[in-house]
Design a protein around this motif. Structure first.
Motif, PDB file in Angstrom:
ATOM      1  N   GLY A 134       0.601  -1.136   0.038  1.00  0.00           N
ATOM      2  CA  GLY A 134      -0.070   0.113  -0.033  1.00  0.00           C
ATOM      3  C   GLY A 134       0.925   1.154   0.087  1.00  0.00           C
ATOM      4  N   LYS A 135       0.197   2.237   0.456  1.00  0.00           N
ATOM      5  CA  LYS A 135       0.816   3.472   0.516  1.00  0.00           C
ATOM      6  C   LYS A 135       0.195   4.457   1.723  1.00  0.00           C
ATOM      7  CE  LYS A 135      -0.587   4.620  -3.716  1.00  0.00           C
ATOM      8  NZ  LYS A 135      -0.919   5.541  -4.886  1.00  0.00           N
ATOM      9  N   VAL A 152      -3.114   3.364   3.363  1.00  0.00           N
ATOM     10  CA  VAL A 152      -4.161   2.546   2.425  1.00  0.00           C
ATOM     11  C   VAL A 152      -3.430   1.378   1.894  1.00  0.00           C
ATOM     12  CG1 VAL A 152      -5.424   2.677   0.348  1.00  0.00           C
ATOM     13  CG2 VAL A 152      -4.855   4.803   1.309  1.00  0.00           C
ATOM     14  N   LEU A 153      -4.190   0.075   2.143  1.00  0.00           N
ATOM     15  CA  LEU A 153      -3.610  -1.271   2.251  1.00  0.00           C
ATOM     16  C   LEU A 153      -4.488  -2.092   1.003  1.00  0.00           C
ATOM     17  CD1 LEU A 153      -2.801  -2.344   5.706  1.00  0.00           C
ATOM     18  CD2 LEU A 153      -1.144  -1.715   4.100  1.00  0.00           C
ATOM     19  N   SER A 154      -4.009  -2.703   0.210  1.00  0.00           N
ATOM     20  CA  SER A 154      -4.588  -3.749  -0.918  1.00  0.00           C
ATOM     21  C   SER A 154      -5.098  -4.877  -0.092  1.00  0.00           C
ATOM     22  CB  SER A 154      -3.805  -3.629  -2.129  1.00  0.00           C
ATOM     23  OG  SER A 154      -4.611  -4.840  -2.791  1.00  0.00           O
ATOM     24  N   LYS A 194     -10.118  -2.359  -0.358  1.00  0.00           N
ATOM     25  CA  LYS A 194      -8.850  -1.711   0.690  1.00  0.00           C
ATOM     26  C   LYS A 194      -9.203  -1.430   2.047  1.00  0.00           C
ATOM     27  CE  LYS A 194      -7.185   1.143  -3.311  1.00  0.00           C
ATOM     28  NZ  LYS A 194      -8.060   0.527  -4.339  1.00  0.00           N
ATOM     29  N   TYR A 196      -8.018   1.052   5.421  1.00  0.00           N
ATOM     30  CA  TYR A 196      -7.621   2.557   5.849  1.00  0.00           C
ATOM     31  C   TYR A 196      -7.395   2.549   7.198  1.00  0.00           C
ATOM     32  CZ  TYR A 196      -9.509   3.334   0.818  1.00  0.00           C
ATOM     33  OH  TYR A 196      -9.822   3.145  -0.390  1.00  0.00           O
ATOM     34  N   ILE A 419      -3.053   1.738  -6.016  1.00  0.00           N
ATOM     35  CA  ILE A 419      -1.922   0.873  -5.304  1.00  0.00           C
ATOM     36  C   ILE A 419      -1.204   0.099  -6.284  1.00  0.00           C
ATOM     37  CG2 ILE A 419      -1.035  -0.842  -3.570  1.00  0.00           C
ATOM     38  CD1 ILE A 419      -3.181  -0.086  -2.053  1.00  0.00           C
ATOM     39  N   GLU A 422      -1.871  -3.590  -7.963  1.00  0.00           N
ATOM     40  CA  GLU A 422      -3.062  -4.009  -7.658  1.00  0.00           C
ATOM     41  C   GLU A 422      -4.011  -4.372  -8.990  1.00  0.00           C
ATOM     42  OE1 GLU A 422      -6.303  -2.253  -4.465  1.00  0.00           O
ATOM     43  OE2 GLU A 422      -5.544  -0.896  -5.685  1.00  0.00           O
TER      44      GLU A 422
END
Length: 452
Positions: A134-135, A152-154, A194, A196, A419, A422
């Motif tokens: 993520g970012k 933020v994660l996938s 995602k 958060y 991402i 993704e």
């Protein structure tokens, strides 16, 4: 009359507390109410407490190994408090009630309905970091103008890489901890694809970024950073958590110059005693302890090996056993003699040597003993905990939105929720992420950063 005094009493009674410069024992009247354990001179004199322990700062409460009978320990971020009951039954009752009330505070989201937040509640400002799945974005909450960091994660990348347990563990650890040198979680929520996490926004830059620019730090600066990191690690360990990924990239510098530990994705809970172990091979190669490299069972001592490696790197510019070849680096970690630069002080060499002991049973792993090492003789630990010690370096940031201390490789990118790597997946097992949403109680976290 204050709301505290009107609050119902959960438990009260006489206990004998150790304290004072001579560590003498004094009988005090203890009262637990509204998440605070206060103690008074006597039952008849409760107008003003002689001291108060907020349960939100308590790592764990346990029976003491001291020779005195009926003693239990209350571990806080700054110290360990020893208290003696009249008998084992009374002691166990106090431990039970205090632990239950502490857990209710730490797990406050289980009794508080979370607000339904979405990404639409936030304005994306800048990209400030990237990770494996993520970012991290600098964001503004639209209704309050508060500035946060949004991680933020996938979901599909987390599932594909078998990282669900680590990801959920990160959210749980963030929810339960509160410490001056650990990042605070304010909110968490999810969509179908995602996850958060809304965290404190720290804009002084990564320690890695500053170390790369300056090559190495002076000993006073290293002492200050290591002291604050020590208190953060101690708090995690007292909370039963091992960190497993201590490195410059996971340490942020606040705008005031203090350390803030972040990224709890590799943390693992349940490490209360020295017998609690795991065997998962994880972490960053440069900082792995020998027992991890050898795939042996390990516990909290792995964090102190990484701590010693980090200290060496801050003083010299490189981790102690670094090699471009990972296999060779592992061999160095296991076998190579540690060589110190001649310019390094004897106190620094001594501490690092004790931390980088290959046998975890002989390694310096006791935070109290580390604090007493000559390297830290100038540190006032109580003042440090309360951020009353002036940092040796203050980042040059203009205001709350300043990103000049963040690597421009990130900030020059357009901030989006997309991402890298993704792709759309229809069958993400949503049950794996049940209970992810969270809203922190205001008394558990520091005030957020507000834009000018």
């Amino acid at each position: 009359m204050s709301s505290q005094l009107l609050a119902p009493i959960k438990i009260e009674g006489y206990l004998t507390k150790q304290g004072g410069s001579f560590k003498s024992w004094s009988k005090r009247w203890f009262i637990l109410r509204k998440g605070e354990l206060s103690y008074y001179k006597s039952k008849s004199d409760t107008s003003e407490p002689k001291g108060t322990i907020p349960l939100k700062t308590v790592g764990f409460i346990r029976i003491s190994e001291k020779k005195k009978k009926h003693v239990f320990e209350i571990h806080t971020a700054g110290r360990t408090i020893l208290v003696m009951a009249d008998n084992d039954e009374s002691r166990n009752r106090w431990i039970e009630v205090l632990t239950r009330e502490r857990d209710l505070i730490i797990n406050a989201d289980t009794i508080k309905k979370p607000a339904k937040l979405t990404v639409d509640d936030f304005e994306l400002l800048k990209l400030v970091g990237k990770g494996s799945f993520g970012k991290v974005l600098q964001v503004r909450k639209k209704d309050t103008n508060d500035i946060y960091a949004m991680k933020v994660l996938s979901k599909n990348q987390i599932v594909e890489n078998d990282e669900v347990i680590h990801t959920i563990s990160e959210r749980v650890v963030l929810q339960k901890i509160s410490h001056p040198f650990l990042v605070n979680l304010h909110y968490s929520f999810q969509t179908e694809d995602k996850l958060y996490l809304i965290l404190d926004y720290i804009n002084g830059g990564e320690l890695f970024y500053h170390l790369r620019k300056e090559k190495r730090f002076g000993e006073e600066r290293v002492r200050f950073y290591c002291a604050e990191i020590l208190l953060a690690l101690e708090h995690l360990h007292l909370s039963g958590v091992i960190y497993r990924d201590l490195k410059p990239e996971n340490l942020l510098v606040t705008k005031d110059g203090h350390i803030c530990m972040t990224d709890f994705g590799l943390c693992k809970e349940g490490f209360i005693t020295s017998k609690d172990k795991t065997k998962t091979f994880c972490g960053t190669p440069e900082y792995l302890a020998p027992e991890v490299v050898l795939s042996k069972s390990y516990g909290k001592p792995v964090d102190w090996w990484a701590y010693g490696s980090l200290m060496f790197e801050m003083l010299t510019g490189m981790p102690p056993f670094f090699s471009e070849n990972t296999k060779e680096m592992y061999n160095k970690i296991l076998h190579e003699r540690l060589v110190f630069p001649s310019a390094m002080s004897s106190d620094a060499r001594s501490l690092i040597d004790e931390l980088l002991e290959r046998d975890p049973s002989k390694r310096l792993c006791n935070p109290t003993k580390i604090k007493r090492h000559p390297f830290f003789k100038s540190i006032d630990w109580e003042s440090l905990y309360h951020k009353k010690v002036a940092p040796p370096y203050i980042p040059r940031v203009k205001d709350k939105l300043d990103t000049t201390q963040i690597d421009p490789t990130f900030t020059e990118e357009v901030p989006t929720l997309t991402i890298s790597g993704e792709y759309e997946v229809q069958d993400i097992p949503q049950k794996d992420f049940e209970g992810f949403s969270f809203v922190a109680d205001s008394y558990l976290v520091s005030p957020p950063t507000t834009s000018p």
